[in-house]
Motif scaffolding. Structure first.
Motif, PDB file in Angstrom:
ATOM      1  N   VAL A 230     -19.516  62.210  -1.023  1.00 43.63           N
ATOM      2  CA  VAL A 230     -18.294  61.607  -1.487  1.00 43.63           C
ATOM      3  C   VAL A 230     -17.688  60.946  -0.252  1.00 43.63           C
ATOM      4  O   VAL A 230     -17.443  61.561   0.759  1.00 43.63           O
ATOM      5  N   TYR A 231     -17.783  59.476  -0.314  1.00 44.28           N
ATOM      6  CA  TYR A 231     -17.314  58.649   1.100  1.00 44.28           C
ATOM      7  C   TYR A 231     -15.796  59.059   1.435  1.00 44.28           C
ATOM      8  O   TYR A 231     -15.008  58.871   0.352  1.00 44.28           O
ATOM      9  N   ASP A 232     -15.671  59.220   2.780  1.00 46.94           N
ATOM     10  CA  ASP A 232     -14.442  59.634   3.114  1.00 46.94           C
ATOM     11  C   ASP A 232     -13.594  58.345   3.692  1.00 46.94           C
ATOM     12  O   ASP A 232     -14.102  57.487   4.397  1.00 46.94           O
ATOM     13  N   PRO A 233     -12.547  57.843   2.964  1.00 45.99           N
ATOM     14  CA  PRO A 233     -11.848  56.489   3.259  1.00 45.99           C
ATOM     15  C   PRO A 233     -11.227  56.612   4.835  1.00 45.99           C
ATOM     16  O   PRO A 233     -10.817  55.745   5.377  1.00 45.99           O
ATOM     17  N   THR A 259     -16.826  67.066  22.825  1.00 50.11           N
ATOM     18  CA  THR A 259     -16.479  68.407  23.011  1.00 50.11           C
ATOM     19  C   THR A 259     -16.181  69.212  21.661  1.00 50.11           C
ATOM     20  O   THR A 259     -15.912  68.443  20.527  1.00 50.11           O
ATOM     21  N   GLU A 260     -16.374  70.477  21.718  1.00 44.23           N
ATOM     22  CA  GLU A 260     -15.866  71.450  20.587  1.00 44.23           C
ATOM     23  C   GLU A 260     -14.461  70.895  19.977  1.00 44.23           C
ATOM     24  O   GLU A 260     -14.074  71.038  18.836  1.00 44.23           O
ATOM     25  N   GLU A 261     -13.485  70.937  20.938  1.00 43.35           N
ATOM     26  CA  GLU A 261     -12.207  70.603  20.908  1.00 43.35           C
ATOM     27  C   GLU A 261     -11.753  69.387  20.022  1.00 43.35           C
ATOM     28  O   GLU A 261     -11.128  69.229  18.899  1.00 43.35           O
ATOM     29  N   ASN A 262     -12.544  68.338  20.444  1.00 43.36           N
ATOM     30  CA  ASN A 262     -12.500  67.059  19.880  1.00 43.36           C
ATOM     31  C   ASN A 262     -12.824  66.845  18.362  1.00 43.36           C
ATOM     32  O   ASN A 262     -12.453  66.382  17.522  1.00 43.36           O
ATOM     33  N   ALA A 267     -11.954  67.074  12.584  1.00 43.10           N
ATOM     34  CA  ALA A 267     -12.470  67.654  11.499  1.00 43.10           C
ATOM     35  C   ALA A 267     -10.869  68.010  10.615  1.00 43.10           C
ATOM     36  O   ALA A 267     -11.075  68.129   9.472  1.00 43.10           O
ATOM     37  N   GLN A 268      -9.997  68.417  11.402  1.00 37.07           N
ATOM     38  CA  GLN A 268      -8.847  68.665  10.807  1.00 37.07           C
ATOM     39  C   GLN A 268      -8.154  67.595  10.058  1.00 37.07           C
ATOM     40  O   GLN A 268      -7.492  67.807   9.128  1.00 37.07           O
ATOM     41  N   LYS A 269      -8.521  66.354  10.529  1.00 40.80           N
ATOM     42  CA  LYS A 269      -7.760  65.363   9.838  1.00 40.80           C
ATOM     43  C   LYS A 269      -8.639  64.516   8.638  1.00 40.80           C
ATOM     44  O   LYS A 269      -7.934  63.641   8.062  1.00 40.80           O
ATOM     45  N   VAL A 270      -9.880  64.886   8.501  1.00 39.29           N
ATOM     46  CA  VAL A 270     -10.504  64.276   7.604  1.00 39.29           C
ATOM     47  C   VAL A 270     -10.676  65.239   6.088  1.00 39.29           C
ATOM     48  O   VAL A 270     -10.259  66.293   6.166  1.00 39.29           O
ATOM     49  N   LEU A 271     -11.423  64.788   5.275  1.00 46.23           N
ATOM     50  CA  LEU A 271     -11.612  65.419   4.062  1.00 46.23           C
ATOM     51  C   LEU A 271     -12.568  66.588   4.003  1.00 46.23           C
ATOM     52  O   LEU A 271     -13.409  66.478   5.044  1.00 46.23           O
ATOM     53  N   PRO A 272     -12.729  67.609   3.276  1.00 42.14           N
ATOM     54  CA  PRO A 272     -13.433  68.783   3.355  1.00 42.14           C
ATOM     55  C   PRO A 272     -14.987  68.545   3.575  1.00 42.14           C
ATOM     56  O   PRO A 272     -15.463  69.117   4.547  1.00 42.14           O
ATOM     57  N   ASP A 273     -15.550  67.550   2.609  1.00 45.53           N
ATOM     58  CA  ASP A 273     -16.847  67.421   2.840  1.00 45.53           C
ATOM     59  C   ASP A 273     -17.031  66.596   4.105  1.00 45.53           C
ATOM     60  O   ASP A 273     -18.401  67.035   4.781  1.00 45.53           O
ATOM     61  N   HIS A 274     -16.326  65.924   4.786  1.00 46.72           N
ATOM     62  CA  HIS A 274     -16.577  65.086   6.127  1.00 46.72           C
ATOM     63  C   HIS A 274     -16.539  66.033   7.179  1.00 46.72           C
ATOM     64  O   HIS A 274     -17.315  66.154   8.104  1.00 46.72           O
ATOM     65  N   ALA A 275     -15.533  67.051   7.016  1.00 42.42           N
ATOM     66  CA  ALA A 275     -15.368  68.141   8.159  1.00 42.42           C
ATOM     67  C   ALA A 275     -16.529  68.849   7.982  1.00 42.42           C
ATOM     68  O   ALA A 275     -16.898  69.403   9.135  1.00 42.42           O
ATOM     69  N   PHE A 276     -16.988  69.331   7.194  1.00 42.57           N
ATOM     70  CA  PHE A 276     -18.436  70.028   6.862  1.00 42.57           C
ATOM     71  C   PHE A 276     -19.514  69.374   7.644  1.00 42.57           C
ATOM     72  O   PHE A 276     -20.232  69.934   8.486  1.00 42.57           O
ATOM     73  N   TYR A 277     -19.548  68.042   7.409  1.00 42.25           N
ATOM     74  CA  TYR A 277     -20.747  67.421   7.961  1.00 42.25           C
ATOM     75  C   TYR A 277     -20.449  67.312   9.356  1.00 42.25           C
ATOM     76  O   TYR A 277     -21.512  67.165  10.171  1.00 42.25           O
ATOM     77  N   LEU A 278     -19.360  66.918   9.951  1.00 45.16           N
ATOM     78  CA  LEU A 278     -19.240  66.951  11.474  1.00 45.16           C
ATOM     79  C   LEU A 278     -19.388  68.370  12.016  1.00 45.16           C
ATOM     80  O   LEU A 278     -19.906  68.122  13.134  1.00 45.16           O
ATOM     81  N   GLY A 279     -19.143  69.375  11.715  1.00 45.20           N
ATOM     82  CA  GLY A 279     -19.494  70.837  12.051  1.00 45.20           C
ATOM     83  C   GLY A 279     -20.951  70.870  12.074  1.00 45.20           C
ATOM     84  O   GLY A 279     -21.512  71.403  12.831  1.00 45.20           O
ATOM     85  N   GLY A 280     -21.575  70.571  10.941  1.00 50.19           N
ATOM     86  CA  GLY A 280     -23.181  70.548  10.870  1.00 50.19           C
ATOM     87  C   GLY A 280     -23.675  69.632  12.078  1.00 50.19           C
ATOM     88  O   GLY A 280     -24.611  70.167  12.775  1.00 50.19           O
TER      89      GLY A 280
END
Length: 304
Positions: A230-233, A259-262, A267-280
């Motif tokens: 699901v594309y994140d706007p 960095t992990e902090e950045n 990730a806090q600002k984007v939608l859940p799917d994108h946050a999961f992607y960033l973490g992976g």
């Protein structure tokens, strides 16, 4: 054979004096209340001679309290075994939470009475697969551009975190499918009233979103909705020497130190799917180092 079992809360066994450990039939470590199920199972299936269970260590989360109350016969939320097994357990439970190791040693020395006489009949204990909800009263945001997928995600959320009344499971959800700013606020029956106005709006503050309890056992969740991209706007991120943030049209908006902090910050600002992607992707970058190629690294990994 020892008559004692020692349960350590958040303490590795090797941190406890060997003299103490050697006087226990079993030493277990508990980081959650679920340990009590395996302790009771062991008491019936293996350690039928044990008449005393000692719980020792710092009870950071309250799990120790649940373990102790269950061992004393309380059929509480931690149990995944039939309640009659704890009600007829026949053990003395000693609460040594937040106490010193000297006190533990003194109690072990006083209560240690080796023997092999069973104090309960041997029995095979079934541990049931958990299927419980954790009611959450806060607002939660769900996003999907496809209406049916959004509905399935909302139902799945209620089955996991919904608040229960006599007739329904409910929660307050912000259901979003677009970004132009056309919003609604109204209750939403996810089974019988869908799409609750979302066919003509970008987002719905469903206060509440609900499903009838009478229908819960007939619900099946199509897990394929969680495999959809699901594309994140909010745009997208490229991970190279830095973290590059691009707009949906490809304009470079920002570049940040990788960095992990950045990564957590974004990730806090984007939608859940994108946050999961960033973490992976960030985890893969740290593990693979010079061999990392964004997205491409996944080609050699298959879901088990």
């Amino acid at each position: 054979m020892s008559n004692l079992i020692l349960i350590l809360l958040w303490i590795a066994p090797e941190k406890i004096d060997k003299h103490i450990r050697e006087k226990a039939a079993m030493v277990g470590v508990a980081y959650s209340a679920d340990v009590v199920n395996h302790v009771v199972k062991a008491l019936y299936e293996t350690y039928t001679q044990v008449d005393t269970v000692i719980v020792f260590g710092p009870d950071f989360t309250g799990a120790g309290e649940l373990i102790i109350s269950a061992l004393r016969g309380d059929c509480n939320d931690a149990l995944r075994i039939p309640c009659e097994y704890v009600k007829n357990l026949g053990v003395t439970t000693v609460d040594l939470r937040w106490r010193s190791e000297k006190e533990l040693r003194d109690v072990v020395d006083a209560l240690y009475k080796p023997g092999d006489t069973p104090v309960r009949p041997r029995a095979e204990i079934p541990i049931m697969t958990p299927n419980k909800r954790h009611p959450y009263r806060g607002l939660h945001v769900l996003y999907d551009t496809d209406l049916e997928s959004l509905r399935i995600k909302a139902i799945d959320y209620l089955l996991t975190y919904g608040i229960e009344t006599k007739d329904v499971l409910y929660s307050v959800l912000f259901l979003q499918r677009g970004i132009s700013g056309n919003y609604l606020a109204q209750p939403c029956d996810l089974l019988n009233g869908w799409p609750c106005g979302l066919d003509g709006a970008d987002a719905l503050l469903a206060a509440p979103a609900y499903i009838e309890k009478a229908s819960v056992n007939r619900i099946t969740i199509d897990l394929s909705v969680y495999k959809r991209d699901v594309y994140d706007p909010h745009g997208n991120f490229v991970i190279l020497d830095k973290l590059y943030h691009y707009s949906p049209r490809g304009v470079l908006l920002r570049e940040l130190e990788l960095t992990e902090e950045n990564v957590r910050r974004e990730a806090q600002k984007v939608l859940p799917d994108h946050a999961f992607y960033l973490g992976g992707e960030f985890a893969a970058k740290r593990l693979l180092k010079g061999g990392y190629r964004q997205d491409a690294w996944k080609s050699g990994i298959k879901d088990s």
